[in-house]
Enzyme design. Structure first.
Site, PDB file in Angstrom:
ATOM      1  N   GLY A  46       0.834  -1.191   0.000  1.00 45.71           N
ATOM      2  CA  GLY A  46       0.000   0.000   0.000  1.00 45.71           C
ATOM      3  C   GLY A  46       0.870   1.241   0.000  1.00 45.71           C
ATOM      4  N   HIS A 130      -4.012   1.221   7.702  1.00 48.14           N
ATOM      5  CA  HIS A 130      -2.671   1.809   7.681  1.00 48.14           C
ATOM      6  C   HIS A 130      -2.623   3.009   6.732  1.00 48.14           C
ATOM      7  CE1 HIS A 130       1.863   1.402   7.732  1.00 48.14           C
ATOM      8  NE2 HIS A 130       1.675   2.174   6.677  1.00 48.14           N
ATOM      9  N   HIS A 134      -2.298   7.316   7.281  1.00 47.07           N
ATOM     10  CA  HIS A 134      -1.336   8.225   6.647  1.00 47.07           C
ATOM     11  C   HIS A 134      -1.996   9.555   6.268  1.00 47.07           C
ATOM     12  CE1 HIS A 134       2.539   6.287   6.196  1.00 47.07           C
ATOM     13  NE2 HIS A 134       2.017   5.191   5.722  1.00 47.07           N
TER      14      HIS A 134
HETATM   15 NI    NI Z   1       2.918   3.338   5.468  1.00 43.88          NI
END
Ligand code: NI
Length: 186
Positions: A46, A130, A134
């Protein structure tokens, strides 16, 4: 399409707020292409736009041989928690036990401005959480236990790439998330 440099921990862009995408235009589609190509090249599971220095609410993933992307996402987290190690392309070679929800429903838009809903469990759920973090300037080390975070920070300071980040004049910042990782929602 082009591969972009991945920003490393210590770069302020990783802990800065991002803005929602307003124009679903050619520029956005280029951003999604660049993110995808950069992720595949790394390789990673990712990648979020801030990691290539773009403060917009966009991320991509490559999980179970399926590519995906989301614009302006919002997540509903399941109550059940999964354990497992997690890494981040902005923290090369480091992995830590990171608790995440086992299931997530992510709502957002694709690069053509069409609404999409992505339901994920296990690794996909982990990746969605996750990458969504960000976009809020939250890094996976913020989700670790206090002890693990201390261990992580020591290993990060000792890593070769961290020295590089400092020599580029970027001061490291440690952001302790006010979120309890076991709470629902973000
Ligand atoms: Ni990351």
């Amino acid at each position: 399409m082009s591969i972009q440099p991945i920003r490393l921990f210590g770069d302020p862009v990783l802990v800065s707020p991002t803005s929602p995408v307003v124009d679903f235009d050619k520029e956005l589609r280029t951003l999604v292409s660049d993110l995808t190509e950069t992720m595949l090249n790394a390789p990673g599971a990712g990648l979020a736009a801030p990691q290539i220095g773009v403060p917009l609410r966009v991320f991509v993933w490559d999980v179970d041989e399926a590519l995906g992307h989301l614009i302006n996402p919002s997540l509903d987290l399941g109550e059940e928690i999964q354990d497992g190690e997690e890494g981040c392309l902005s923290f090369p070679e480091l992995r830590y036990e990171t608790p995440r929800s086992m299931k997530v429903v992510a709502k957002g838009w694709n690069m053509y401005g069409e609404p999409v809903v992505v339901e994920g469990s296990e690794l996909l759920a982990r990746a969605l959480q996750h990458e969504n973090d960000h976009l809020d300037g939250i890094l996976f080390i913020d989700r670790l236990s206090t002890l693990d975070r201390k261990i992580a920070m020591k290993e990060i300071r000792e890593s070769e790439w961290f020295g590089t980040a400092i020599s580029q004049g970027r001061s490291p910042r440690i952001k302790i998330s006010p979120h309890n990782p076991f709470e629902k929602g973000l």
